[in-house]
Scaffold this active site. Sequence first.
Site, PDB file in Angstrom:
ATOM      1  CB  SER A 129      -9.196  -0.151   2.728  1.00  0.00           C
ATOM      2  OG  SER A 129     -10.355  -0.435   3.720  1.00  0.00           O
ATOM      3  NE  ARG A 189      -4.022  -0.249   2.209  1.00  0.00           N
ATOM      4  CZ  ARG A 189      -4.981  -0.448   3.094  1.00  0.00           C
ATOM      5  NH1 ARG A 189      -5.158   0.239   3.987  1.00  0.00           N
ATOM      6  NH2 ARG A 189      -5.738  -1.526   2.942  1.00  0.00           N
ATOM      7  CG  ASP A 200     -12.378  -3.886   4.116  1.00  0.00           C
ATOM      8  OD1 ASP A 200     -12.809  -2.749   4.212  1.00  0.00           O
ATOM      9  OD2 ASP A 200     -11.289  -4.439   4.179  1.00  0.00           O
TER      10      ASP A 200
END
Length: 622
Positions: A175, A73, A336
């Site tokens: 995310s 990330r 999520d």
Amino acid sequence: MTENAEGDLNSNLLHAPYHTGDPQLDTAIGQWLRWDKNPKTKEQIENLLRNGMNKELRDRLCYRMTFGTAGLRSAMGAGFCYINDLTVIQSTQGMYKYLERCFSDFKQRGFVVGYDTRGQVTSSCSSQRLAKLTAAVLLAKDVPVYLFSRYVPTPFVPYAVQELKAVAGVMITASHNRKEDNGYKVYWENGAQITSPHDKEILKCIEECVEPWNGSWNDNLVDTSPLKRDPLQDICRRYMDDLKKICFYRELNSKTTLKFVHTSFHGVGHDYVQLAFQVFGFKPPIPVPEQKDPDPDFSTVKCPNPEEGESVLELSLRLAEKENARIVLATDPDADRLAVAELQENGVWKVFTGNELAALFGWWMFDCWKKSKSRNADVNNIYMLATTVSSKILKAIALKEGFHFEETLPGFKWIGSRIKDLLENGKEVLFSFEESIGFLCGTSVLDKDGVSAAVVVAEMASYLETMNITLKQQLINVYEKYGYHISKTSYFLCYDPTTIKSIFERLRNFDSPKEYPKFCGAFAILHVRDITTGYDSSQPNKKSVLPVSKSSQMITFTFQNGCVATLRTSGTEPKIKYYAEMCASPDQSDTALLEEELKKLIDALIENFLEPSKNGLTWRSV
């Protein structure tokens, strides 16, 4: 100088050998300009070179990304330490090399690729494009690829890996990170995120094949290769079918008078949450129109993380008031995680913490199991899991009800792997969570899942509504029965890795070398566990039961007053996080006293152990 002459000079500069005085940098510049075929990111490096920006070039080109708690990330942009076309190609080549070594049937079973809705115009970089390049690398090597034809929630990728019996999968997502970021999240054949040693081995393989192979840039393969399949309809249907396993009151849901507002935070969640509500027999939740559709700029929120609470839920709370809806459900951009807010009788919104929601989920999933279990079902076969920095409320429920509770290291990858082990040994896992609003009801997916969590909360609220009980009232009921668990989690920002390291090293050598602190201010410390070094004073052999995790800092203090506090670094952001919880027995019901004690302890923790002013730490601000 004429325009042409200047152009020739620039051209010569960019194609001559590079003499920055740093051979490593010269090599890296040459590699980047030869290998990168994305005009925008190539131009970013050329501009830095043209302007003599050697320090920035070094920062971008002389460091590589490493696997954290959520895979790779980083920010999108040019450079080997950023997420871009070239680094995703390199990562996928490394994945191919490693998977080919691990699975003789790799080319029969295939690989899953999903993506969210992130993007950055200045780098011509989007999750969809990165997913296509991931697929292209593998298709060029004759690997069947299940590439979703549109954006999906992150849990769909691990779910598809298991359902389609693929060897692995990748989700392109960052995310709930800031809009500048993207990521490459890897799932193994068991449907859980990769853990050690796979992460280290994949990184080794990436470093062994950094030059793009013939065909790696050929994203046309996504449209022409017979090996590319679109699993969207099939996986969506199977996922929604599996949701029925955790639906217990469908008829009641269809009659409820409760109204729900759902925000998908400019991400992927809208369509999937709507479908999930349909499966459970509900009327559709009311979407927040400004946040319903994908928007890579997340233009209506300061930060796209629903965990930040009321300040980022503003639009959904106002809509709920207007629509007379008592409950707001917020999925983060890749759906999520789940945040929940409930309107109280006094007109104030209660935004639940991850730990509070877990207390409700734990009660609910066990209650539903008890009411629906077969006569010979054994409570001794039942498990619930949580990460070690999360609330111990499930432990308290388990002790009283007779099922098993286990802790894992922080990060859902550890929970997913442990669930797989338990299932293979014939156990049943009802619920798992991490305090950062990551929940998993059941075991159809082996990762946190905001879509299923949202619809389970709706069913729980509808059931409680028939008895005129709110979610907040039920939370109090749970605490009254099993003991109050009052927790506080926050963080400081620190952009200097050396400072972070010195904070933790000081704790390991507090009053004298190799001595941990015995007090924090006035609070006596009973036990210390250091996951980074593997030390645990509570164990007879002084060794931690949880695996050692040398790549990150994490120390837990258990105090004599019943409080447990953990300091740790984040695997995905420049943060030092703290987690503190007062675990009271059911007979201690003076919450004001417990809260006051917790507050004093946190103040002492910050002042004595983190020393923010001395270390230049920035307090969390939204």
